[in-house]
Motif scaffolding. Sequence first.
Motif, short mmCIF file in Angstrom:
data_model
loop_
_atom_site.label_atom_id
_atom_site.label_comp_id
_atom_site.label_asym_id
_atom_site.label_seq_id
_atom_site.Cartn_x
_atom_site.Cartn_y
_atom_site.Cartn_z
N THR A 45 7.15 0.31 -10.01
CA THR A 45 6.14 0.50 -8.98
C THR A 45 6.35 1.82 -8.25
O THR A 45 7.41 2.46 -8.36
N TYR B 123 5.43 3.19 -4.12
CA TYR B 123 4.93 2.74 -2.83
C TYR B 123 3.64 3.47 -2.45
O TYR B 123 3.46 4.65 -2.77
N GLY C 40 11.13 -6.72 -1.07
CA GLY C 40 10.57 -7.28 0.16
C GLY C 40 11.60 -8.05 0.96
O GLY C 40 12.68 -8.38 0.47
N GLU D 186 7.47 -12.46 -3.27
CA GLU D 186 7.21 -11.02 -3.25
C GLU D 186 6.58 -10.55 -4.56
O GLU D 186 5.68 -9.71 -4.55
N GLU E 7 2.96 -11.68 -4.45
CA GLU E 7 2.17 -10.93 -3.47
C GLU E 7 1.91 -9.50 -3.91
O GLU E 7 0.81 -8.97 -3.71
N GLU E 8 2.90 -8.85 -4.49
CA GLU E 8 2.76 -7.42 -4.79
C GLU E 8 2.11 -7.14 -6.13
O GLU E 8 1.35 -6.17 -6.26
N ASP F 37 -1.18 -5.25 -5.26
CA ASP F 37 -1.55 -5.17 -3.85
C ASP F 37 -1.64 -3.70 -3.47
O ASP F 37 -0.63 -3.02 -3.29
N ASN G 279 -2.45 -2.28 -0.77
CA ASN G 279 -1.95 -1.93 0.56
C ASN G 279 -0.46 -1.60 0.52
O ASN G 279 0.04 -0.81 1.33
N GLU G 280 0.25 -2.20 -0.45
CA GLU G 280 1.69 -2.00 -0.57
C GLU G 280 2.05 -0.95 -1.62
O GLU G 280 2.99 -0.18 -1.44
N LEU G 281 1.30 -0.95 -2.72
CA LEU G 281 1.68 -0.15 -3.87
C LEU G 281 0.58 0.82 -4.29
O LEU G 281 -0.61 0.52 -4.17
#
Length: 294
Positions: free
Chosen positions: A185, A187, A200, A215, A218-219, A258, A260-262
Amino acid sequence: MIQDIAPHRYDNHYEEKKINENSLVMLFHHGKVLVNKTETALLYLSYKEVPVCVREKSFTYLFTIDEQDYFLGRVPEHSRQNRLADSQECREEYVPEGITKVYQWEAVSIFREKKYGFRAFAGITAYQLYQWYRDNRICSRCGSNLVHSHQERMMQCPDCGQAVYPRISPAVIVGITNGDQLLLTKYAAGDYKRYALVAGFTEIGETIEETVSREVMEEVGLKVKNIRYYKSQPWSFSGTLLMGFFAEVDGSTEIRMDENELAVAEWVKRDQVPHGEGEISLTREMMDIFYKST
């Protein structure tokens, strides 16, 4: 990794020590550290080199490495802009009288450079403690001033008795595998733009293994199985204790990222995984381990 400083010896047992001329003093201000930087070393101020703007009674013992004591000094805040005093003693570049080394304010991200070895570990550990002392001066329960315990590293309220210890947050790093592929991933926010792994923080009432599953879901929207613990690492950059796990994807391999995170989440074949870069982090070591495994 950054904490692997052998043959140097780190002792964080707290006691009320007195500073002396050979003690090293860590000074921080707005995410920067006062340091003399060379190509291969970080040099910190000794007590005899400390600028006069640092009050003499403001030193707190931090830890010892190889019989060398490290203390935290406090730089006084000046002006409405909350910046360092514009003076000979506390200017951006500080040259102590009779000293040939030049000390400058460097971003604490300098501690991520592996070439600085145990001095980088000392610096980021000191920075974590600095932030804790900075943020715990007033009792959150009754508003009184906190005082330092004489027996241990703990701030205590003399009125209501509340005890405040350094905060260490548990978090996970997860290497998700799919045969000869590893999920990497990047960020979405922050300055770190290189490949990483899913990560996380553990939430209240949750086991570490549950954190891993949550996590990952979610991600990247994946289920995992065969969760296996690998290794832990203190990571003072974020005040965390990182726990690394490998896990196999369970069922569908379709990534639902996600955003917003990645910024990136993708399967990378073993021979394409970044490796051997001499990094200090658990994340990079786990990537190395996967690359070298068969």
